[in-house]
Scaffold this motif. Structure first.
Motif, PDB file in Angstrom:
ATOM      1  N   TYR A  72       0.683  -1.173   0.006  1.00 37.33           N
ATOM      2  CA  TYR A  72      -0.048  -0.124   0.038  1.00 37.33           C
ATOM      3  C   TYR A  72       0.897   1.056  -0.019  1.00 37.33           C
ATOM      4  O   TYR A  72       2.010   1.261   0.531  1.00 37.33           O
ATOM      5  N   ARG A  73       0.377   2.353  -0.694  1.00 40.13           N
ATOM      6  CA  ARG A  73       0.985   3.557  -0.820  1.00 40.13           C
ATOM      7  C   ARG A  73      -0.043   4.671  -0.875  1.00 40.13           C
ATOM      8  O   ARG A  73      -0.991   4.278  -1.281  1.00 40.13           O
ATOM      9  N   PRO A  74       0.591   5.815  -0.578  1.00 38.09           N
ATOM     10  CA  PRO A  74      -0.433   7.186  -0.675  1.00 38.09           C
ATOM     11  C   PRO A  74      -0.783   7.048  -2.400  1.00 38.09           C
ATOM     12  O   PRO A  74      -0.263   6.766  -3.086  1.00 38.09           O
ATOM     13  N   PHE A  75      -2.084   7.540  -2.475  1.00 32.99           N
ATOM     14  CA  PHE A  75      -2.616   7.945  -3.772  1.00 32.99           C
ATOM     15  C   PHE A  75      -2.060   9.304  -4.123  1.00 32.99           C
ATOM     16  O   PHE A  75      -2.595  10.313  -3.485  1.00 32.99           O
ATOM     17  N   GLU A  76      -1.172   9.596  -5.033  1.00 35.02           N
ATOM     18  CA  GLU A  76      -0.601  10.770  -5.274  1.00 35.02           C
ATOM     19  C   GLU A  76      -1.142  11.662  -6.625  1.00 35.02           C
ATOM     20  O   GLU A  76      -1.521  10.718  -7.522  1.00 35.02           O
ATOM     21  N   ILE A  77      -1.386  12.850  -6.557  1.00 26.82           N
ATOM     22  CA  ILE A  77      -1.833  13.447  -7.731  1.00 26.82           C
ATOM     23  C   ILE A  77      -0.634  14.159  -8.172  1.00 26.82           C
ATOM     24  O   ILE A  77       0.048  15.392  -7.384  1.00 26.82           O
ATOM     25  N   VAL A  78       0.154  14.105  -9.169  1.00 32.12           N
ATOM     26  CA  VAL A  78       1.224  14.797  -9.688  1.00 32.12           C
ATOM     27  C   VAL A  78       0.947  15.525 -11.063  1.00 32.12           C
ATOM     28  O   VAL A  78      -0.159  15.307 -11.539  1.00 32.12           O
ATOM     29  N   THR A  79       1.714  16.352 -11.396  1.00 29.28           N
ATOM     30  CA  THR A  79       1.901  16.908 -12.670  1.00 29.28           C
ATOM     31  C   THR A  79       2.168  16.047 -13.766  1.00 29.28           C
ATOM     32  O   THR A  79       2.611  15.042 -13.645  1.00 29.28           O
ATOM     33  N   PRO A  80       1.616  16.063 -14.958  1.00 30.11           N
ATOM     34  CA  PRO A  80       1.702  15.300 -16.243  1.00 30.11           C
ATOM     35  C   PRO A  80       3.351  14.908 -16.438  1.00 30.11           C
ATOM     36  O   PRO A  80       3.463  14.225 -17.216  1.00 30.11           O
ATOM     37  N   VAL A  81       4.134  15.966 -16.119  1.00 30.24           N
ATOM     38  CA  VAL A  81       5.532  15.723 -16.372  1.00 30.24           C
ATOM     39  C   VAL A  81       6.589  16.150 -15.437  1.00 30.24           C
ATOM     40  O   VAL A  81       6.143  17.213 -14.486  1.00 30.24           O
ATOM     41  N   SER A  82       7.712  15.688 -15.101  1.00 26.85           N
ATOM     42  CA  SER A  82       8.733  16.199 -14.489  1.00 26.85           C
ATOM     43  C   SER A  82      10.056  16.346 -15.076  1.00 26.85           C
ATOM     44  O   SER A  82      10.271  15.887 -15.877  1.00 26.85           O
ATOM     45  N   VAL A  83      10.915  17.208 -14.574  1.00 27.53           N
ATOM     46  CA  VAL A  83      12.211  17.659 -15.440  1.00 27.53           C
ATOM     47  C   VAL A  83      13.203  17.438 -14.154  1.00 27.53           C
ATOM     48  O   VAL A  83      13.026  17.737 -12.706  1.00 27.53           O
ATOM     49  N   LYS A  84      14.481  17.048 -14.524  1.00 27.92           N
ATOM     50  CA  LYS A  84      15.568  16.879 -13.600  1.00 27.92           C
ATOM     51  C   LYS A  84      16.794  17.056 -14.128  1.00 27.92           C
ATOM     52  O   LYS A  84      17.382  16.366 -15.020  1.00 27.92           O
ATOM     53  N   LEU A  85      17.672  17.873 -13.410  1.00 26.86           N
ATOM     54  CA  LEU A  85      19.166  18.041 -13.838  1.00 26.86           C
ATOM     55  C   LEU A  85      19.927  17.019 -13.300  1.00 26.86           C
ATOM     56  O   LEU A  85      19.567  16.628 -12.267  1.00 26.86           O
ATOM     57  N   LYS A  86      20.848  16.717 -14.005  1.00 29.21           N
ATOM     58  CA  LYS A  86      21.709  15.497 -13.586  1.00 29.21           C
ATOM     59  C   LYS A  86      22.328  15.902 -12.412  1.00 29.21           C
ATOM     60  O   LYS A  86      22.787  15.164 -11.409  1.00 29.21           O
ATOM     61  N   ASP A  87      22.905  17.060 -12.365  1.00 27.57           N
ATOM     62  CA  ASP A  87      23.741  17.541 -11.220  1.00 27.57           C
ATOM     63  C   ASP A  87      23.339  18.889 -10.593  1.00 27.57           C
ATOM     64  O   ASP A  87      22.547  19.638 -11.300  1.00 27.57           O
ATOM     65  N   LYS A  88      23.252  18.863  -9.377  1.00 28.50           N
ATOM     66  CA  LYS A  88      22.856  19.947  -8.629  1.00 28.50           C
ATOM     67  C   LYS A  88      23.964  21.237  -8.615  1.00 28.50           C
ATOM     68  O   LYS A  88      23.493  22.293  -8.362  1.00 28.50           O
ATOM     69  N   VAL A  89      25.255  20.885  -9.035  1.00 28.75           N
ATOM     70  CA  VAL A  89      26.030  22.023  -9.213  1.00 28.75           C
ATOM     71  C   VAL A  89      27.029  21.882 -10.445  1.00 28.75           C
ATOM     72  O   VAL A  89      27.428  20.763 -10.680  1.00 28.75           O
ATOM     73  N   TYR A  90      27.257  22.666 -10.973  1.00 24.62           N
ATOM     74  CA  TYR A  90      28.085  22.922 -12.364  1.00 24.62           C
ATOM     75  C   TYR A  90      29.060  23.907 -12.271  1.00 24.62           C
ATOM     76  O   TYR A  90      28.597  25.196 -11.722  1.00 24.62           O
ATOM     77  N   ILE A  91      30.561  23.363 -12.226  1.00 25.97           N
ATOM     78  CA  ILE A  91      31.467  24.356 -12.028  1.00 25.97           C
ATOM     79  C   ILE A  91      32.012  24.566 -13.431  1.00 25.97           C
ATOM     80  O   ILE A  91      32.367  23.585 -14.191  1.00 25.97           O
ATOM     81  N   PHE A  92      32.149  26.013 -13.841  1.00 27.54           N
ATOM     82  CA  PHE A  92      32.690  26.414 -14.916  1.00 27.54           C
ATOM     83  C   PHE A  92      33.913  27.003 -14.692  1.00 27.54           C
ATOM     84  O   PHE A  92      34.031  28.227 -14.302  1.00 27.54           O
ATOM     85  N   PRO A  93      35.205  26.328 -14.598  1.00 23.15           N
ATOM     86  CA  PRO A  93      36.637  27.308 -14.166  1.00 23.15           C
ATOM     87  C   PRO A  93      37.141  27.799 -15.633  1.00 23.15           C
ATOM     88  O   PRO A  93      38.046  28.669 -15.134  1.00 23.15           O
ATOM     89  N   SER A  94      36.684  27.898 -16.676  1.00 24.07           N
ATOM     90  CA  SER A  94      37.057  28.358 -17.763  1.00 24.07           C
ATOM     91  C   SER A  94      35.658  28.869 -18.720  1.00 24.07           C
ATOM     92  O   SER A  94      34.527  28.484 -18.346  1.00 24.07           O
ATOM     93  N   GLU A  95      36.136  29.625 -19.840  1.00 17.42           N
ATOM     94  CA  GLU A  95      34.888  29.793 -20.891  1.00 17.42           C
ATOM     95  C   GLU A  95      34.581  28.490 -21.753  1.00 17.42           C
ATOM     96  O   GLU A  95      33.875  28.709 -22.741  1.00 17.42           O
ATOM     97  N   GLU A  96      35.007  27.458 -21.557  1.00 15.49           N
ATOM     98  CA  GLU A  96      34.917  26.175 -22.172  1.00 15.49           C
ATOM     99  C   GLU A  96      33.460  25.702 -22.155  1.00 15.49           C
ATOM    100  O   GLU A  96      33.003  25.976 -21.121  1.00 15.49           O
ATOM    101  N   THR A  97      32.897  25.260 -23.276  1.00 12.70           N
ATOM    102  CA  THR A  97      31.430  24.747 -23.065  1.00 12.70           C
ATOM    103  C   THR A  97      31.363  23.288 -22.474  1.00 12.70           C
ATOM    104  O   THR A  97      32.271  22.556 -22.546  1.00 12.70           O
TER     105      THR A  97
END
Length: 412
Positions: A72-97
């Motif tokens: 058994y688990r709660p019956f959840e109402i969620v949005t039709p879509v979710s998004v997620k970034l792979k990393d929570k922090v991105y470090i750019f030490p230079s101007e490289e892409t």
């Protein structure tokens, strides 16, 4: 025995019941209310001989799990879509892409829309958008954006946006699933911190010896170092000879018995020009107290206020100047604390770099110490790099890069 049965047993039961109620109340208070209340409630109304009796019940979802059977688990109402970034922090030490990975998950069949990654002026993101189509409920797809930072130092927070049927969604769905608590689902904004930092590094190979668990190795890779994870079998003069520095993870000297016999190898490595950097260890349970080349004592001293002023005891020391100039600004934005388990009673051959203290406390000088040994160097630091680097604190990255460069020329 009579006294035990008639008095102690009921007393223990009362104490046990009290602890159980207390823990349940603590769980309800401490957890976000959105995760503690079910999405839907049904109110049952009974009429018994003209008297109304109401009873409210959560709507739950029942299914058969291959592992746990009827579940058994709660019956959840969620949005039709979710998004997620792979990393929570991105470090750019230079101007490289850099490549930024975003996943899109569908919670209904035949979902289609667009995915964007809005950024302020100065940041370049390509492509501008991705069109997506997901046929099955519960499936997800990943998309890559190429991100080029501006020339100037900057920190910002970025959220991907999925547009479906004219509506924008920037939430990610997090499942909290442990056996000892009810299953919970939390929807929150998907957000990532991007840091364009003005940092200089001396390229080289770094050996990282894991401790109790931290992200230092991955964080150093983010600013361009080649980092190899090593183990007890790699602690030899021959295998360490190609590394610019050897970094120990947090509490390594608490959790790894092999380090009890490592001192001669570390001394030889430093004599030949290597840098040894030891991050904090707890004062109790050390496998050896012989951590440095000269005597020191790991204490329980710490500075818990993350904004505590940092006094530079020797502003001309290389660790504060090369390859990055360290200033008071580099200690802004630190999280949770300055550091913990500082050292004390250090040999006169060590040099303390900072003095700091919590309000109303005496100054402490054991946050970071260093000494020359042969052609190399030894550093012990209680500064909480293990918190600051994952949080994207630019000053912490610059200071760590300086520690790694101690065996390099003081001038570029």
């Amino acid at each position: 025995p009579i006294f035990y049965n008639s008095f102690l047993t009921p007393l223990f039961q009362i104490i046990s019941d009290f602890i159980t109620v207390f823990l349940l109340l603590f769980l309800l208070i401490s957890v976000d209310i959105k995760t503690a209340i079910m999405a839907l409630l049904v109110n049952f109304i009974f009429d018994i001989n003209g008297e109304e009796l109401s009873w409210e019940k959560d709507v739950i979802f029942k299914y058969n799990s291959p592992e746990n059977g009827e579940t058994y688990r709660p019956f959840e109402i969620v949005t039709p879509v979710s998004v997620k970034l792979k990393d929570k922090v991105y470090i750019f030490p230079s101007e490289e892409t850099q490549k930024v990975l975003v996943s899109v998950k569908s919670y209904r069949k035949n979902l289609s829309g667009t995915l964007t990654l809005p950024c302020p002026k100065g940041w370049k993101v390509t492509p501008e958008k991705w069109n997506f189509s997901i046929d099955e409920k519960g499936n997800s797809k990943e998309f890559v954006f190429n991100v080029t930072p501006p020339a100037n130092q900057e920190e910002l927070y970025v959220s991907p946006i999925a547009t479906v049927d004219g509506k924008n969604y920037d939430n990610e769905l997090i499942e909290i699933n442990y056996n000892h608590i009810p299953f919970q689902v939390v929807q929150k904004k998907s957000i990532s911190k991007w840091c364009k930092i003005g940092i200089k590094t001396i390229p080289g190979k770094i050996a990282f010896y894991p401790g109790a668990g931290d992200q230092t190795a991955e964080n150093l890779r983010q600013i361009g170092y080649q980092v190899d994870i090593i183990g007890p079998g790699d602690l030899s003069a021959e295998k360490l000879s190609g590394y610019q520095a050897l970094v120990f993870g947090i509490r390594a000297f608490n959790v790894d018995e092999n380090l009890k016999f490592s001192k001669n190898t570390l001394l030889n490595y430093m004599e030949q020009g290597g840098n040894v950097i030891v991050q904090y260890n707890t004062s109790g349970g050390l496998v050896t107290k012989d951590i440095g080349p000269f005597p020191l004592t790991v204490s329980r001293e710490r500075v818990t206020v993350e904004q505590a002023p940092m006094q530079f005891l020797n502003p001309d020391h290389q660790i504060l100047n090369f390859p990055n100039k360290i200033t008071d600004l580099d200690f802004e934005g630190w999280v949770q604390e300055r550091g913990l388990y500082f050292v004390k009673d250090i040999d006169s051959k060590y040099e303390a770099i900072f003095s700091c203290h919590d309000p109303g406390e005496s100054p402490l000088t054991g946050a970071l110490i260093t000494t020359k040994y042969g052609k190399g160097n030894f550093v012990y630091t209680g500064l909480s790099f293990f918190r600051q680097l994952p949080a994207g604190v630019s000053g912490a990255f610059k200071l760590f890069a300086n520690m790694l460069a101690l065996n390099q020329s003081e001038k570029p």
